[in-house]
Design an enzyme around this catalytic site. Structure first.
Site, PDB file in Angstrom:
ATOM      1  N   ALA A   1      -3.256  -0.504 -28.084  1.00 31.72           N
ATOM      2  CA  ALA A   1      -4.019  -1.517 -28.828  1.00 31.72           C
ATOM      3  C   ALA A   1      -5.042  -0.913 -29.784  1.00 31.72           C
ATOM      4  O   ALA A   1      -5.287  -1.457 -30.854  1.00 31.72           O
ATOM      5  CB  ALA A   1      -4.742  -2.432 -27.838  1.00 31.72           C
TER       6      ALA A   1
ATOM      7  N   THR B   1      -5.164  -4.976 -10.761  1.00 31.40           N
ATOM      8  CA  THR B   1      -5.604  -6.208 -11.416  1.00 31.40           C
ATOM      9  C   THR B   1      -5.593  -6.022 -12.936  1.00 31.40           C
ATOM     10  O   THR B   1      -6.127  -5.031 -13.449  1.00 31.40           O
ATOM     11  CB  THR B   1      -7.030  -6.562 -10.932  1.00 31.40           C
ATOM     12  OG1 THR B   1      -6.987  -6.630  -9.501  1.00 31.40           O
ATOM     13  CG2 THR B   1      -7.492  -7.886 -11.498  1.00 31.40           C
TER      14      THR B   1
ATOM     15  N   CYS C   1      -6.494  14.156 -28.963  1.00 28.04           N
ATOM     16  CA  CYS C   1      -6.066  14.631 -27.639  1.00 28.04           C
ATOM     17  C   CYS C   1      -5.908  16.151 -27.599  1.00 28.04           C
ATOM     18  O   CYS C   1      -5.732  16.725 -26.535  1.00 28.04           O
ATOM     19  CB  CYS C   1      -4.783  13.943 -27.214  1.00 28.04           C
ATOM     20  SG  CYS C   1      -5.040  12.207 -26.918  1.00 28.04           S
TER      21      CYS C   1
HETATM   22  N1  PMP Z   1       0.973   8.741 -28.799  1.00 25.90           N
HETATM   23  C1  PMP Z   1       0.521   8.976 -30.036  1.00 25.90           C
HETATM   24  C2  PMP Z   1       1.502   9.319 -31.122  1.00 25.90           C
HETATM   25  C3  PMP Z   1      -0.847   8.902 -30.320  1.00 25.90           C
HETATM   26  O1  PMP Z   1      -1.290   9.147 -31.534  1.00 25.90           O
HETATM   27  C4  PMP Z   1      -1.729   8.583 -29.258  1.00 25.90           C
HETATM   28  C5  PMP Z   1      -3.224   8.483 -29.503  1.00 25.90           C
HETATM   29  N2  PMP Z   1      -3.825   9.665 -29.931  1.00 25.90           N
HETATM   30  C6  PMP Z   1      -1.202   8.346 -27.987  1.00 25.90           C
HETATM   31  C7  PMP Z   1       0.148   8.422 -27.787  1.00 25.90           C
HETATM   32  C8  PMP Z   1      -2.081   8.016 -26.811  1.00 25.90           C
HETATM   33  O2  PMP Z   1      -2.590   6.729 -26.910  1.00 25.90           O
HETATM   34  P1  PMP Z   1      -3.712   6.207 -25.910  1.00 25.90           P
HETATM   35  O3  PMP Z   1      -5.007   6.691 -26.496  1.00 25.90           O
HETATM   36  O4  PMP Z   1      -3.587   4.721 -25.961  1.00 25.90           O
HETATM   37  O5  PMP Z   1      -3.438   6.754 -24.584  1.00 25.90           O
END
Ligand code: PMP
Length: 396
Positions: free
Chosen positions: A228, A269, A356
């Site tokens: 989202a 939940t 990430c």
């Molecule tokens: N897949 C991709 C291609 C993304 O860019 C990201 C967000 N950086 C994610 C997965 C992970 O999404 P979320 O932050 O909702 O875990």
């Protein structure tokens, strides 16, 4: 703050926030409780959101499973299919993915492949093992994973996918659009190869939802992952599209065991306010997407022109024809990315890659063969709220 890191996350649309607030205030019922109005209202709100998310990709509401975000969806789908196919159906144990997937796909696949090094406790076990045996510790989890190399645009080549398929292949997982340089994979082509060979097909659609048309009635993907907060919704909620074709309703192992929420696929939940926000964000995307994507694409051209005038040596990465609108991954030879980003950080938000992978050089840049240029890689990503005034004021 001029915010140009919209692939990392987007601001919450005020309409989304308004839709969420009642579920944090007066409508606090548990959607799994029974009969009384508060519970029924919460249940109905979750089911309405399911319809809104489904409508954006032309799915059936029952094909949408709410999760805690796209990382969780990726884990759920890959581990769930792998476990089911190997242990319940005993029909295979080989997975194919690529080297440039989001970490939540890559690390999940590495985990299944037997690698150990995710959290502190696993790391310490691995280190003890390394000291004793001076070799990499691998645990035999009973799976085999092929990590396909990619072309210069970070796309998976169809022939390389075809050649990697074996008798024991159960699942292929390729991202739809790359979060660092914006290239789109030929998902239609890759998916049709998977279907010809009778293997399941998953795509991480996190970066393309609300940016390109997705129609699961036309495209025979089995699974999609979505989030989202990349489409002006709240953080901490996403969904998995799991195709249900009636004849053989899809079977996979749950990731979170417990109660029977989300048809028993995901216990716990439901975060009603977040789910409602996600639904609203999808409804807005369905209604406004064509309009704002045109605006973003135009702004992208203007931004690239402006940057090229300022930095004659600039190189834009990714497939110039097939890419996510508004994702500008670039090499600026005149700069060192971390210093550059830090210097403007009080005024402008841009990044040197995926949130990430923070603290590490981009592995996407390495995989497309330009590792030596990784310190000049910068990513600027536009949203429906970005303006040319922002870009001009950005002093890049
Ligand atoms: N897949 C991709 C291609 C993304 O860019 C990201 C967000 N950086 C994610 C997965 C992970 O999404 P979320 O932050 O909702 O875990």
């Amino acid at each position: 703050m001029i915010y140009l890191d919209n692939s990392a996350t987007t601001p919450v649309d005020p309409e989304v926030l308004d839709a969420m607030l009642p579920y944090l205030k007066e409508e606090y019922g548990n959607p799994s409780s029974r009969y009384y109005t508060l519970a029924v209202n919460a249940h109905n709100a979750v089911e309405k959101a399911r319809e809104q998310v489904a409508a954006l990709i032309n799915a059936k509401p029952k094909e949408i499973i709410f999760t805690g975000g796209a990382s969780e969806s990726n884990n759920f789908i890959i581990k769930g299919v792998a476990d089911y196919k190997k242990h319940y159906e005993e029909s295979g144990n080989h997975i194919i993915t690529s080297t440039v997937e989001h970490k939540s796909v890559l690390q999940t696949c590495k985990f299944l492949n037997g690698d150990v090094f995710w959290n502190k406790s696993e790391k310490s076990v691995a280190n003890q093992f390394l000291k004793k045996k001076s070799t990499t510790k691998k645990i035999d989890r009973g799976y085999e994973v092929t990590f396909l190399p990619v072309n210069k645009y970070a796309q998976v080549e169809k022939d390389s996918f075809k050649n990697a398929i074996k008798d024991n292949t159960i699942l292929a997982s390729f991202m739809w659009g790359n979060n660092e340089i914006g290239s789109l994979n030929d998902i239609e082509g890759l998916c049709s190869i998977a279907k010809e060979k009778g293997i399941l097909f998953h795509s991480d659609a996190t970066q393309v939802l609300g940016k390109i048309d997705i129609d699961v009635k036309k495209l025979p993907v089995d699974f999609l992952s979505m989030s989202a907060h990349k489409i002006y919704g709240p953080k901490g909620v996403g969904s998995a599209f799991v195709r249900q074709n009636g004849l053989s309703d899809f079977k996979m192992t749950s990731l979170i065991h417990g109660g029977l929420q989300e048809n028993g696929y995901r216990a716990g939940t439901s975060a009603v306010h977040n789910i409602v926000g996600f639904g609203k964000a999808c409804e807005i995307a369905k209604k406004d997407m064509n309009k704002y994507i045109k605006k973003i694409s135009k702004l992208e051209i203007e931004t690239k022109k402006m940057l090229t005038e300022k930095y004659p040596g600039i190189e834009f990465l990714g497939d110039p024809e097939h890419h996510i609108p508004g994702v500008i991954g670039m090499l600026i030879p005149e700069i060192t990315n971390d210093i550059f980003i830090k210097n403007i950080a009080d005024k402008v938000a841009i990044s040197s890659g995926s949130a990430c992978g923070i603290g590490e050089p981009s592995y996407v840049i390495k995989e497309i063969g330009i590792q030596n240029k990784s310190s000049s890689f910068t990513r600027l990503t536009l949203s429906k709220l970005s303006t040319i005034q922002d870009i001009k004021a950005g002093s890049f």
